[in-house]
Design a protein around this motif. Structure first.
Motif, PDB file in Angstrom:
ATOM      1  N   THR A 171       2.849  -3.270   3.929  1.00 48.95           N
ATOM      2  CA  THR A 171       3.600  -2.188   4.370  1.00 48.95           C
ATOM      3  C   THR A 171       2.916  -0.666   4.507  1.00 48.95           C
ATOM      4  O   THR A 171       3.231   0.269   4.953  1.00 48.95           O
ATOM      5  N   VAL A 172       1.733  -0.751   3.734  1.00 54.00           N
ATOM      6  CA  VAL A 172       1.212   0.580   3.573  1.00 54.00           C
ATOM      7  C   VAL A 172       0.686   1.455   4.726  1.00 54.00           C
ATOM      8  O   VAL A 172       1.115   2.448   5.210  1.00 54.00           O
ATOM      9  N   PRO A 173      -0.133   0.586   5.560  1.00 57.31           N
ATOM     10  CA  PRO A 173      -0.654   1.395   6.693  1.00 57.31           C
ATOM     11  C   PRO A 173       0.553   1.635   7.764  1.00 57.31           C
ATOM     12  O   PRO A 173       0.425   2.595   8.610  1.00 57.31           O
ATOM     13  N   THR A 174       1.308   0.606   8.063  1.00 53.99           N
ATOM     14  CA  THR A 174       2.580   1.023   9.041  1.00 53.99           C
ATOM     15  C   THR A 174       3.235   2.097   8.436  1.00 53.99           C
ATOM     16  O   THR A 174       3.682   2.721   9.401  1.00 53.99           O
ATOM     17  N   SER A 175       3.731   2.073   7.289  1.00 57.83           N
ATOM     18  CA  SER A 175       4.612   3.066   6.699  1.00 57.83           C
ATOM     19  C   SER A 175       3.824   4.548   6.891  1.00 57.83           C
ATOM     20  O   SER A 175       4.348   5.370   7.089  1.00 57.83           O
ATOM     21  N   ALA A 176       2.719   4.366   6.468  1.00 60.59           N
ATOM     22  CA  ALA A 176       1.673   5.660   6.621  1.00 60.59           C
ATOM     23  C   ALA A 176       1.714   6.073   8.243  1.00 60.59           C
ATOM     24  O   ALA A 176       1.712   7.513   8.143  1.00 60.59           O
ATOM     25  N   PHE A 177       1.610   5.124   8.939  1.00 56.84           N
ATOM     26  CA  PHE A 177       1.556   5.519  10.363  1.00 56.84           C
ATOM     27  C   PHE A 177       2.758   6.361  10.629  1.00 56.84           C
ATOM     28  O   PHE A 177       2.659   7.599  11.372  1.00 56.84           O
ATOM     29  N   PHE A 178       4.150   5.703  10.321  1.00 55.57           N
ATOM     30  CA  PHE A 178       5.155   6.283  10.855  1.00 55.57           C
ATOM     31  C   PHE A 178       5.487   7.769   9.872  1.00 55.57           C
ATOM     32  O   PHE A 178       5.818   8.659  10.535  1.00 55.57           O
ATOM     33  N   ALA A 179       4.942   7.816   8.700  1.00 54.89           N
ATOM     34  CA  ALA A 179       5.341   8.861   7.859  1.00 54.89           C
ATOM     35  C   ALA A 179       4.479   9.857   8.690  1.00 54.89           C
ATOM     36  O   ALA A 179       4.731  11.076   8.633  1.00 54.89           O
ATOM     37  N   LEU A 204      -1.393   1.625  -2.961  1.00 48.81           N
ATOM     38  CA  LEU A 204      -2.608   1.563  -2.605  1.00 48.81           C
ATOM     39  C   LEU A 204      -3.616   1.392  -4.004  1.00 48.81           C
ATOM     40  O   LEU A 204      -4.903   0.694  -3.850  1.00 48.81           O
ATOM     41  N   LEU A 205      -3.241   1.887  -4.786  1.00 48.23           N
ATOM     42  CA  LEU A 205      -3.953   1.939  -5.902  1.00 48.23           C
ATOM     43  C   LEU A 205      -3.889   0.552  -6.856  1.00 48.23           C
ATOM     44  O   LEU A 205      -4.816   0.185  -7.599  1.00 48.23           O
ATOM     45  N   SER A 206      -2.835  -0.301  -6.402  1.00 51.07           N
ATOM     46  CA  SER A 206      -2.673  -1.495  -7.148  1.00 51.07           C
ATOM     47  C   SER A 206      -3.111  -2.687  -6.289  1.00 51.07           C
ATOM     48  O   SER A 206      -3.099  -3.737  -6.874  1.00 51.07           O
ATOM     49  N   ALA A 207      -3.212  -2.167  -4.998  1.00 48.22           N
ATOM     50  CA  ALA A 207      -3.632  -3.559  -4.094  1.00 48.22           C
ATOM     51  C   ALA A 207      -5.142  -3.952  -4.508  1.00 48.22           C
ATOM     52  O   ALA A 207      -5.826  -3.358  -4.656  1.00 48.22           O
ATOM     53  N   PRO A 208      -5.270  -5.287  -4.188  1.00 46.99           N
ATOM     54  CA  PRO A 208      -6.431  -5.850  -4.014  1.00 46.99           C
ATOM     55  C   PRO A 208      -7.256  -5.498  -2.954  1.00 46.99           C
ATOM     56  O   PRO A 208      -6.566  -4.926  -1.705  1.00 46.99           O
ATOM     57  N   ARG A 209      -8.640  -5.769  -2.570  1.00 46.61           N
ATOM     58  CA  ARG A 209      -9.356  -5.229  -1.486  1.00 46.61           C
ATOM     59  C   ARG A 209      -9.094  -3.653  -1.141  1.00 46.61           C
ATOM     60  O   ARG A 209      -8.511  -3.365  -0.014  1.00 46.61           O
ATOM     61  N   LYS A 210      -9.147  -2.877  -2.175  1.00 42.89           N
ATOM     62  CA  LYS A 210      -8.618  -1.421  -2.139  1.00 42.89           C
ATOM     63  C   LYS A 210      -9.429  -0.840  -1.195  1.00 42.89           C
ATOM     64  O   LYS A 210      -8.747  -0.005   0.001  1.00 42.89           O
ATOM     65  N   LEU A 211     -10.688  -0.903  -0.687  1.00 43.46           N
ATOM     66  CA  LEU A 211     -11.396  -0.182   0.124  1.00 43.46           C
ATOM     67  C   LEU A 211     -10.999  -0.348   1.711  1.00 43.46           C
ATOM     68  O   LEU A 211     -10.587   0.456   2.497  1.00 43.46           O
ATOM     69  N   GLN A 212     -10.582  -1.772   1.893  1.00 40.91           N
ATOM     70  CA  GLN A 212      -9.982  -2.038   3.332  1.00 40.91           C
ATOM     71  C   GLN A 212      -8.691  -1.480   3.531  1.00 40.91           C
ATOM     72  O   GLN A 212      -8.426  -0.979   4.753  1.00 40.91           O
ATOM     73  N   LEU A 213      -7.938  -1.495   2.382  1.00 42.27           N
ATOM     74  CA  LEU A 213      -6.501  -0.963   2.769  1.00 42.27           C
ATOM     75  C   LEU A 213      -6.664   0.413   2.909  1.00 42.27           C
ATOM     76  O   LEU A 213      -5.720   1.299   3.549  1.00 42.27           O
ATOM     77  N   THR A 217      -5.302   2.596   6.123  1.00 39.53           N
ATOM     78  CA  THR A 217      -4.375   3.525   5.967  1.00 39.53           C
ATOM     79  C   THR A 217      -4.879   5.051   6.456  1.00 39.53           C
ATOM     80  O   THR A 217      -4.010   5.796   7.068  1.00 39.53           O
ATOM     81  N   ALA A 218      -6.040   5.337   6.164  1.00 40.78           N
ATOM     82  CA  ALA A 218      -6.495   6.487   6.643  1.00 40.78           C
ATOM     83  C   ALA A 218      -6.613   6.430   8.457  1.00 40.78           C
ATOM     84  O   ALA A 218      -6.210   7.588   9.158  1.00 40.78           O
ATOM     85  N   ALA A 219      -6.743   5.234   8.942  1.00 42.21           N
ATOM     86  CA  ALA A 219      -6.940   5.326  10.414  1.00 42.21           C
ATOM     87  C   ALA A 219      -5.284   5.364  10.639  1.00 42.21           C
ATOM     88  O   ALA A 219      -5.037   5.826  11.845  1.00 42.21           O
ATOM     89  N   ALA A 220      -4.225   4.907  10.118  1.00 41.98           N
ATOM     90  CA  ALA A 220      -2.844   5.091  10.298  1.00 41.98           C
ATOM     91  C   ALA A 220      -2.670   6.502  10.442  1.00 41.98           C
ATOM     92  O   ALA A 220      -1.618   7.012  11.227  1.00 41.98           O
ATOM     93  N   LEU A 221      -3.086   7.374   9.578  1.00 45.80           N
ATOM     94  CA  LEU A 221      -2.843   9.043   9.529  1.00 45.80           C
ATOM     95  C   LEU A 221      -3.671   9.683  10.226  1.00 45.80           C
ATOM     96  O   LEU A 221      -3.702  10.885  10.592  1.00 45.80           O
ATOM     97  N   THR A 222      -4.549   9.102  11.549  1.00 46.48           N
ATOM     98  CA  THR A 222      -5.408   9.773  12.164  1.00 46.48           C
ATOM     99  C   THR A 222      -4.642  10.763  13.166  1.00 46.48           C
ATOM    100  O   THR A 222      -5.017  11.800  13.353  1.00 46.48           O
ATOM    101  N   PRO A 223      -3.592  10.279  13.755  1.00 46.07           N
ATOM    102  CA  PRO A 223      -2.818  11.250  14.628  1.00 46.07           C
ATOM    103  C   PRO A 223      -2.440  12.558  13.979  1.00 46.07           C
ATOM    104  O   PRO A 223      -2.610  13.799  14.627  1.00 46.07           O
TER     105      PRO A 223
END
Length: 708
Positions: A171-179, A204-213, A217-223
């Motif tokens: 949910t993090v990238p999708t939600s970050a994109f809309f936020a 983000l802090l508790s998920a595995p493979r943090k770097l990829q996530l 998320t950063a890409a989702a916040l690009t706009p």
């Protein structure tokens, strides 16, 4: 980028059932669109964005005045959507069509969220009734402002957080994109996004493979990042110009009281919807807290979404609300209803009492809607807190002042023609919407409210201004330095006559300006460098920090003038007329009477109806007056006369007009001396709208007059 949703086991996935669900969804969307189009209109403020869009499409860039980079709109994403709409049709119709399309999408996204529940149809009907019988929702879906897009993005954020079951990290990238899109559409929804942002950071802090996530998320916040980076370089600030124009004109306590009055105004004029929104806010919190701790993240997501409307309402109170009824509360309304409906969709079968409650409320709101429709005359009036229902008031003004509106259009078209013939011109005008849009890019408009004018927005604000439209203490030299035709005598007649010499006179006026205050001139030079100087020059880029943030947080707001504390006067005030506003006895007390307050603010001023109006102040004894200070409307001239017997008045002191806006103090000259038991204040010429705030005097009891 819409997520998938969990389908409960009882869901019927047969082709017939799916066709029925589609029919319900599209039918509900059609009903909502019909309701919204029945209230279709475009507000005056939308034409500010229209002017930006038209200038952009004409090749001038995203600017209000050609060659002047000022971010006068508050909704960058909505501006971009309007520009796309303007490629296909007139911006007026583009705004209405886009509002209808976004309304349909809003309903369809909600149906996507709810349709897995056996009670989904009932809850969809409940949401439609709660949203689209609410005047504030209906008024701003097609108004040309960003509300309709904000509502859709909020619902997409809700869908993004509750839609991915079993892997909460997804949910993090999708939600970050809309936020991010929400904040790009309107930055002051930052408070709304705080609970959701906290949840996303935790995931983000508790998920595995943090770097990829983190990278996703950063890409989702690009706009959002791209827009605010562009704004910082192009405009010199990531904040809209209205932030500088509206912040700081009242103390924090006064602002919060005005914001509370804004919320209570919504409750008073729309009690049914206020009740249902309050109920939904409570239901959302209750269902979130009662959600099973299953580990899929639904409970935390529901809690964040349930808190978001509360955070937004708190923000609205803290910033003082606005003057248009309910508009700034609609994000909370959309979110509260959607989250409550989703929460009940997963628990409704076990709690049938909620279904009865929803049905009862849903039945009551259309009744209130019908009552409101029959009581629109009352809704057009401005409340004592300065709040109004803008759509109805604008329509009433159009109906009753058609000739005035026609003349205003003719004036705008005359300016357009003058600029076409003789070249670009500058004028000063208070309404920044319709007339400037009609006048076209050849006419630059200086806005005394500072909504689209960077210099005015950074001038001291008048603390008695109406919320949303803040008057500023702008030095006249600014308008002269800009070559505003409005500073020249008989300029309107000369424009109508197509007098070419008017431009030369304006240019000469601009060249010969003498600034009385060096600080005003320095502010002017800095603003012109940032708004009209070379975009990438080192001197401009080096001043962005102070321009963007220093002027906002270190404003020179003139709440009271420098000087001594003035004493109250002991006496009795009488009037030979009945004032429409103000308490005459308050004229004797100068305490808490700010400089620059509006001339008709009943907290500070007392009206004088016309030149025959007289305010008489009877002192406790005959007094030898050595100094007087009077605060009155700055544009007008007044006469203060004196009497020892309370009957025969004379020996006047003339109170002259001053240049600054609002209620302003004027003091007697150094050699002033009067002997009086009574004083009389009367208007003397000028514009015809008179008021006095207070009168203070310094003196001592007079010795008895010598016998003749």
């Amino acid at each position: 980028m819409l997520p998938t949703f969990e389908m409960p086991p009882q869901t019927d996935a047969s082709p017939e059932a799916m066709a029925t669900r589609r029919a319900v969804g599209f039918g509900a969307a059609a009903i909502a669109v019909c309701l919204v189009l029945s209230h279709a209109w475009v507000t005056e403020d939308a034409y500010i964005t229209f002017r930006y869009a038209e200038n952009f499409l004409a090749g001038y860039g995203p600017v209000y005045n050609a060659g002047e980079r000022v971010p006068g709109f508050t909704h960058p994403l909505w501006f971009a959507v309007l520009v796309v709409g303007g490629l296909f049709c007139d911006l007026y119709w583009a705004a209405i069509i886009l509002g209808a399309v976004l309304t349909a999408l809003l309903v369809l996204v909600l149906w996507r969220v709810l349709h897995g529940s056996p009670q989904g149809s009932l809850l969809l009907a409940f949401a439609l009734v709660a949203w689209f019988t609410c005047p504030s929702m209906l008024d701003y879906q097609t108004s040309g402002l960003e509300n309709a897009l904000t509502h859709l993005l909020i619902l997409c954020l809700v869908a993004g957080l509750v839609g991915e079951v079993g892997d909460k990290a997804r949910t993090v990238p999708t939600s970050a994109f809309f936020a991010g899109l929400i904040l790009t559409n309107r930055l002051d929804l930052l408070f709304f996004c705080v609970p959701v942002g906290a949840l996303l950071v935790r995931r983000l802090l508790s998920a595995p493979r943090k770097l990829q996530l983190w990278l996703r998320t950063a890409a989702a916040l690009t706009p959002a990042g791209l827009w605010y980076s562009f704004a910082l370089v192009y405009y010199g600030t990531p904040l809209p110009n209205t932030a500088y124009a509206k912040v700081g004109f009242r103390s924090a306590g006064e602002t919060a009281r005005q914001g509370l009055a804004y919320v209570l105004d919504f409750v008073a004029f729309d009690p049914g919807h206020a009740a249902i929104v309050g109920l939904c806010l409570i239901i959302a919190l209750v269902t979130a807290r009662a959600w099973p701790a299953s580990g899929d993240g639904h409970r935390e997501a529901m809690l964040a979404l349930a808190l978001a409307p509360w955070f937004h309402i708190a923000y609205v109170v803290l910033v003082g609300g606005d003057y248009v009824r309910g508009r700034f509360l609609t994000p909370a309304i959309v979110c509260a209803v959607a989250v409550a409906a989703y929460g009940m969709s997963r628990r409704l079968s076990r709690e049938p009492a909620i279904a009865l409650l929803v049905a009862a409320v849903g039945a009551g709101l259309p009744v209130q809607f019908a009552v409101d429709f029959g009581n629109q005359d009352q809704a057009t009036k401005t409340t004592p807190a300065g709040i109004l229902r803008e759509r109805l008031q604008q329509q009433a003004e159009l109906a009753h002042n058609h000739l005035h509106m026609s003349n205003r259009r003719e004036w705008a078209l005359a300016l357009r023609e003058y600029a076409r013939r003789f070249g670009p011109i500058v004028v000063t005008y208070e309404a920044a919407g319709i007339a400037p849009y009609q006048a076209g890019p050849g006419v630059s408009f200086l806005d005394p409210y500072g909504l689209t004018d960077a210099y005015t927005a950074r001038c001291p604000a008048a603390p008695g201004s109406r919320v949303g439209h803040i008057h500023h203490d702008v030095p006249r030299e600014y308008f002269r330095a800009r070559g505003s035709l409005s500073q020249l005598p008989d300029w309107q007649r000369r424009v109508s006559a197509m007098d070419e010499s008017l431009i030369a006179d304006a240019a000469e006026m601009a060249r010969s300006v003498n600034w009385r205050d060096p600080a005003d001139e320095r502010r002017y030079e800095e603003v012109r460098l940032l708004t009209a100087g070379p975009l990438l020059s080192s001197s401009r880029l080096g001043r962005i920090g102070s321009y963007a943030f220093g002027s906002l947080f270190h404003r020179n707001v003139r709440l009271v003038p420098d000087g001594e504390k003035l004493p109250a006067v002991n006496g009795i005030v009488t009037c030979n007329y009945t004032p429409s506003f103000g308490n005459p006895q308050s004229i004797l007390d100068p305490a808490s009477k700010p400089e620059g307050a509006r001339w008709n603010d009943p907290r500070y001023a007392v009206q004088l109806v016309d030149r025959r109006s007289a305010v008489t102040i009877t002192l406790s004894d005959v007094t030898l007056i050595r100094r007087m200070v009077i605060q009155a409307d700055s544009d007008d001239q007044y006469r203060v006369e004196f009497s020892e017997d309370g009957k025969t008045f004379g020996n006047p002191w003339t109170v002259l007009p001053v240049e600054h806006f609002g209620l302003r103090r004027r003091a007697t000259p150094a050699d002033f001396l009067r002997r009086a038991r009574a004083l009389r204040i009367q208007p003397e010429g000028s514009q015809g709208e008179y008021s006095v705030s207070f009168l203070s005097l310094l003196g001592e009891p007079a010795q008895p007059a010598a016998p003749p």
